[in-house]
Design a protein around this motif. Structure first.
Motif, PDB file in Angstrom:
ATOM      1  N   LEU A  48      30.973  48.757  66.107  1.00 15.60           N
ATOM      2  CA  LEU A  48      31.573  47.422  66.066  1.00 15.60           C
ATOM      3  C   LEU A  48      30.999  46.593  64.912  1.00 15.60           C
ATOM      4  CD1 LEU A  48      31.776  46.543  69.875  1.00 15.60           C
ATOM      5  CD2 LEU A  48      33.634  47.275  68.360  1.00 15.60           C
ATOM      6  N   GLY A  49      29.693  46.746  64.657  1.00 16.45           N
ATOM      7  CA  GLY A  49      29.082  46.048  63.533  1.00 16.45           C
ATOM      8  C   GLY A  49      29.647  46.517  62.205  1.00 16.45           C
ATOM      9  N   ASP A  50      29.781  47.826  62.040  1.00 17.49           N
ATOM     10  CA  ASP A  50      30.375  48.376  60.814  1.00 17.49           C
ATOM     11  C   ASP A  50      31.807  47.905  60.641  1.00 17.49           C
ATOM     12  OD1 ASP A  50      28.045  49.695  60.285  1.00 17.49           O
ATOM     13  OD2 ASP A  50      28.815  51.712  60.659  1.00 17.49           O
ATOM     14  N   LEU A  51      32.548  47.919  61.741  1.00 15.25           N
ATOM     15  CA  LEU A  51      33.952  47.511  61.705  1.00 15.25           C
ATOM     16  C   LEU A  51      34.070  46.051  61.273  1.00 15.25           C
ATOM     17  CD1 LEU A  51      36.501  49.164  62.456  1.00 15.25           C
ATOM     18  CD2 LEU A  51      36.551  47.921  64.613  1.00 15.25           C
ATOM     19  N   GLY A  52      33.220  45.197  61.852  1.00 14.20           N
ATOM     20  CA  GLY A  52      33.241  43.789  61.480  1.00 14.20           C
ATOM     21  C   GLY A  52      32.862  43.577  60.026  1.00 14.20           C
ATOM     22  N   LEU A  53      31.853  44.304  59.550  1.00 15.69           N
ATOM     23  CA  LEU A  53      31.406  44.166  58.167  1.00 15.69           C
ATOM     24  C   LEU A  53      32.498  44.628  57.195  1.00 15.69           C
ATOM     25  CD1 LEU A  53      28.948  43.319  56.505  1.00 15.69           C
ATOM     26  CD2 LEU A  53      28.166  45.682  56.567  1.00 15.69           C
ATOM     27  N   ALA A  57      23.868  46.630  47.046  1.00 16.23           N
ATOM     28  CA  ALA A  57      23.996  48.028  46.608  1.00 16.23           C
ATOM     29  C   ALA A  57      23.524  48.155  45.165  1.00 16.23           C
ATOM     30  CB  ALA A  57      25.439  48.499  46.744  1.00 16.23           C
ATOM     31  N   GLU A  58      22.488  48.931  44.931  1.00 15.96           N
ATOM     32  CA  GLU A  58      22.000  49.136  43.578  1.00 15.96           C
ATOM     33  C   GLU A  58      23.057  49.867  42.753  1.00 15.96           C
ATOM     34  OE1 GLU A  58      18.226  51.035  43.615  1.00 15.96           O
ATOM     35  OE2 GLU A  58      17.314  49.551  44.946  1.00 15.96           O
ATOM     36  N   PRO A  59      23.224  49.484  41.482  1.00 16.76           N
ATOM     37  CA  PRO A  59      24.301  50.050  40.658  1.00 16.76           C
ATOM     38  C   PRO A  59      24.336  51.580  40.624  1.00 16.76           C
ATOM     39  CG  PRO A  59      23.290  48.194  39.542  1.00 16.76           C
ATOM     40  CD  PRO A  59      22.457  48.458  40.759  1.00 16.76           C
ATOM     41  N   ASP A  60      23.163  52.216  40.467  1.00 18.45           N
ATOM     42  CA  ASP A  60      23.155  53.671  40.379  1.00 18.45           C
ATOM     43  C   ASP A  60      23.558  54.315  41.710  1.00 18.45           C
ATOM     44  OD1 ASP A  60      20.831  52.670  41.506  1.00 18.45           O
ATOM     45  OD2 ASP A  60      19.610  54.396  40.913  1.00 18.45           O
ATOM     46  N   ARG A  61      23.148  53.699  42.830  1.00 15.28           N
ATOM     47  CA  ARG A  61      23.517  54.231  44.142  1.00 15.28           C
ATOM     48  C   ARG A  61      24.996  53.996  44.414  1.00 15.28           C
ATOM     49  NH1 ARG A  61      19.195  54.002  48.824  1.00 15.28           N
ATOM     50  NH2 ARG A  61      20.302  55.942  49.172  1.00 15.28           N
ATOM     51  N   LEU A  62      25.532  52.900  43.910  1.00 17.01           N
ATOM     52  CA  LEU A  62      26.957  52.627  44.082  1.00 17.01           C
ATOM     53  C   LEU A  62      27.796  53.627  43.304  1.00 17.01           C
ATOM     54  CD1 LEU A  62      29.193  50.887  45.229  1.00 17.01           C
ATOM     55  CD2 LEU A  62      28.873  49.304  43.311  1.00 17.01           C
ATOM     56  N   GLU A 111      34.801  62.904  46.063  1.00 14.74           N
ATOM     57  CA  GLU A 111      34.688  64.352  46.275  1.00 14.74           C
ATOM     58  C   GLU A 111      34.870  64.756  47.735  1.00 14.74           C
ATOM     59  OE1 GLU A 111      30.848  65.261  44.756  1.00 14.74           O
ATOM     60  OE2 GLU A 111      31.435  65.069  42.644  1.00 14.74           O
ATOM     61  N   HIS A 112      34.338  63.951  48.662  1.00 16.02           N
ATOM     62  CA  HIS A 112      34.290  64.366  50.065  1.00 16.02           C
ATOM     63  C   HIS A 112      35.094  63.489  51.021  1.00 16.02           C
ATOM     64  CE1 HIS A 112      31.147  67.139  48.820  1.00 16.02           C
ATOM     65  NE2 HIS A 112      30.470  66.128  48.290  1.00 16.02           N
ATOM     66  N   GLY A 113      35.620  62.379  50.545  1.00 14.59           N
ATOM     67  CA  GLY A 113      36.415  61.521  51.419  1.00 14.59           C
ATOM     68  C   GLY A 113      35.572  60.844  52.491  1.00 14.59           C
ATOM     69  N   VAL A 114      36.178  60.603  53.651  1.00 18.70           N
ATOM     70  CA  VAL A 114      35.524  59.821  54.703  1.00 18.70           C
ATOM     71  C   VAL A 114      34.312  60.530  55.309  1.00 18.70           C
ATOM     72  CG1 VAL A 114      37.616  58.559  55.301  1.00 18.70           C
ATOM     73  CG2 VAL A 114      37.107  60.716  56.459  1.00 18.70           C
ATOM     74  N   THR A 115      34.179  61.830  55.095  1.00 14.31           N
ATOM     75  CA  THR A 115      33.030  62.541  55.663  1.00 14.31           C
ATOM     76  C   THR A 115      31.708  62.035  55.094  1.00 14.31           C
ATOM     77  OG1 THR A 115      33.254  64.293  54.002  1.00 14.31           O
ATOM     78  CG2 THR A 115      34.340  64.641  56.126  1.00 14.31           C
ATOM     79  N   VAL A 116      31.756  61.398  53.909  1.00 14.71           N
ATOM     80  CA  VAL A 116      30.524  60.877  53.321  1.00 14.71           C
ATOM     81  C   VAL A 116      29.962  59.736  54.161  1.00 14.71           C
ATOM     82  CG1 VAL A 116      31.546  59.078  51.826  1.00 14.71           C
ATOM     83  CG2 VAL A 116      29.481  60.279  51.094  1.00 14.71           C
ATOM     84  N   LEU A 117      30.786  59.117  54.998  1.00 13.62           N
ATOM     85  CA  LEU A 117      30.308  58.042  55.863  1.00 13.62           C
ATOM     86  C   LEU A 117      29.259  58.538  56.854  1.00 13.62           C
ATOM     87  CD1 LEU A 117      33.674  56.204  56.576  1.00 13.62           C
ATOM     88  CD2 LEU A 117      31.681  55.207  55.450  1.00 13.62           C
ATOM     89  N   PRO A 159      18.514  56.725  54.688  1.00 15.59           N
ATOM     90  CA  PRO A 159      18.012  55.346  54.613  1.00 15.59           C
ATOM     91  C   PRO A 159      18.623  54.587  53.445  1.00 15.59           C
ATOM     92  CG  PRO A 159      16.209  56.860  55.055  1.00 15.59           C
ATOM     93  CD  PRO A 159      17.409  57.711  54.749  1.00 15.59           C
ATOM     94  N   ALA A 160      19.090  53.385  53.710  1.00 16.91           N
ATOM     95  CA  ALA A 160      19.699  52.507  52.702  1.00 16.91           C
ATOM     96  C   ALA A 160      20.950  53.122  52.084  1.00 16.91           C
ATOM     97  CB  ALA A 160      18.688  52.165  51.609  1.00 16.91           C
ATOM     98  N   GLY A 161      21.579  54.055  52.787  1.00 15.39           N
ATOM     99  CA  GLY A 161      22.781  54.688  52.244  1.00 15.39           C
ATOM    100  C   GLY A 161      24.076  54.077  52.741  1.00 15.39           C
ATOM    101  N   ARG A 162      24.013  53.282  53.791  1.00 17.31           N
ATOM    102  CA  ARG A 162      25.236  52.771  54.413  1.00 17.31           C
ATOM    103  C   ARG A 162      25.964  51.751  53.550  1.00 17.31           C
ATOM    104  NH1 ARG A 162      26.621  48.613  58.468  1.00 17.31           N
ATOM    105  NH2 ARG A 162      24.579  47.691  58.045  1.00 17.31           N
ATOM    106  N   ILE A 163      25.240  50.780  53.012  1.00 21.54           N
ATOM    107  CA  ILE A 163      25.881  49.696  52.266  1.00 21.54           C
ATOM    108  C   ILE A 163      26.542  50.191  50.974  1.00 21.54           C
ATOM    109  CG2 ILE A 163      25.513  47.502  51.091  1.00 21.54           C
ATOM    110  CD1 ILE A 163      25.505  47.364  54.147  1.00 21.54           C
ATOM    111  N   PRO A 164      25.876  51.009  50.130  1.00 19.73           N
ATOM    112  CA  PRO A 164      26.561  51.496  48.924  1.00 19.73           C
ATOM    113  C   PRO A 164      27.857  52.247  49.237  1.00 19.73           C
ATOM    114  CG  PRO A 164      24.219  51.913  48.759  1.00 19.73           C
ATOM    115  CD  PRO A 164      24.460  51.453  50.165  1.00 19.73           C
ATOM    116  N   VAL A 165      27.849  53.064  50.290  1.00 18.63           N
ATOM    117  CA  VAL A 165      29.065  53.806  50.637  1.00 18.63           C
ATOM    118  C   VAL A 165      30.138  52.856  51.159  1.00 18.63           C
ATOM    119  CG1 VAL A 165      30.042  55.530  52.209  1.00 18.63           C
ATOM    120  CG2 VAL A 165      27.888  55.991  51.035  1.00 18.63           C
ATOM    121  N   MET A 166      29.741  51.859  51.948  1.00 19.53           N
ATOM    122  CA  MET A 166      30.727  50.902  52.445  1.00 19.53           C
ATOM    123  C   MET A 166      31.351  50.113  51.297  1.00 19.53           C
ATOM    124  SD  MET A 166      30.397  47.984  55.411  1.00 19.53           S
ATOM    125  CE  MET A 166      30.131  49.203  56.692  1.00 19.53           C
TER     126      MET A 166
END
Length: 207
Positions: free
Chosen positions: A71-76, A100-105, A114-120, A127-134
């Protein structure tokens, strides 16, 4: 400090206010990534492990944590999508992008292509991977339906992983507060590791 750690389990789970508190903390931490939600879930799992009905308590912790994270992800994500249509949404979207740091983004956008929604799924576990992918999903204008399809297994895997850390911590120590301290310390260490590694790499590169 010791007294605060000893009181922490009773404030999280179980009990009449425990599960709602867990739910609210994880939802808030998913919307505003300043609360260490992984540590909260691990600590809750330790207390559930030492409860009178550990199987049921652990199941409830898992369901509450996974649901709250989703629900938190959905709201964000919804707020981020509104960035194209409203001033408030635009400020929220820019705030997200600043997290999101530029290089991580750039890496997140490449993996998304490359992988579509599976990267989620991986983004929730790294760690710290959720925001750049979102942010990458928002920039690619991924429909909400597609985001949901990838985020459901991501939240389930995330809740199971951090609950397992809590169970391991709870099984190593006889007192719940000791297991909570160990589980919270481990999850915070895991979360801080990528940032420390990047700083060390930058320091070496600047020499």
């Amino acid at each position: 400090m010791l007294a605060a750690i000893q009181e922490f389990p009773a404030q999280v789970v179980p009990g009449e206010a425990g599960y709602p508190s867990l739910f609210l903390l994880v939802v808030f931490g998913s919307l505003v990534p300043v609360v260490p939600t992984g540590a909260v879930v691990s600590g809750a799992a330790v207390v559930a492990f030492h409860s009178g009905l550990p199987a049921l308590s652990l199941l409830l912790v898992f369901v509450v944590a996974a649901t709250a994270a989703f629900l938190g992800d959905l709201g964000l994500y919804w707020l981020g999508q509104r960035g194209e249509r409203s001033g408030v949404g635009t400020r929220w979207r820019e705030w997200l992008r600043s997290r999101a740091e530029p290089d991580r983004l750039v890496a997140a956008r490449r993996k998304l292509d490359e992988h579509g929604v599976t990267v989620l799924v991986l983004s929730r576990l790294v760690p710290a991977g959720r925001i750049p992918v979102m942010v990458a999903c928002l920039l690619s204008r991924m429909p909400m339906r597609s985001f949901v399809r990838g985020d459901v297994p991501a939240c389930l895997a995330w809740a199971a992983t951090y609950q397992l850390i809590g169970v391991l911590g709870g099984s190593l120590f006889p007192e719940p507060w000791e297991g909570v301290a160990a589980a919270v310390g481990l999850t915070l260490l895991i979360g801080a590791a990528p940032s420390v590694w990047r700083r060390l790499r930058s320091a070496r590169a600047s020499r």
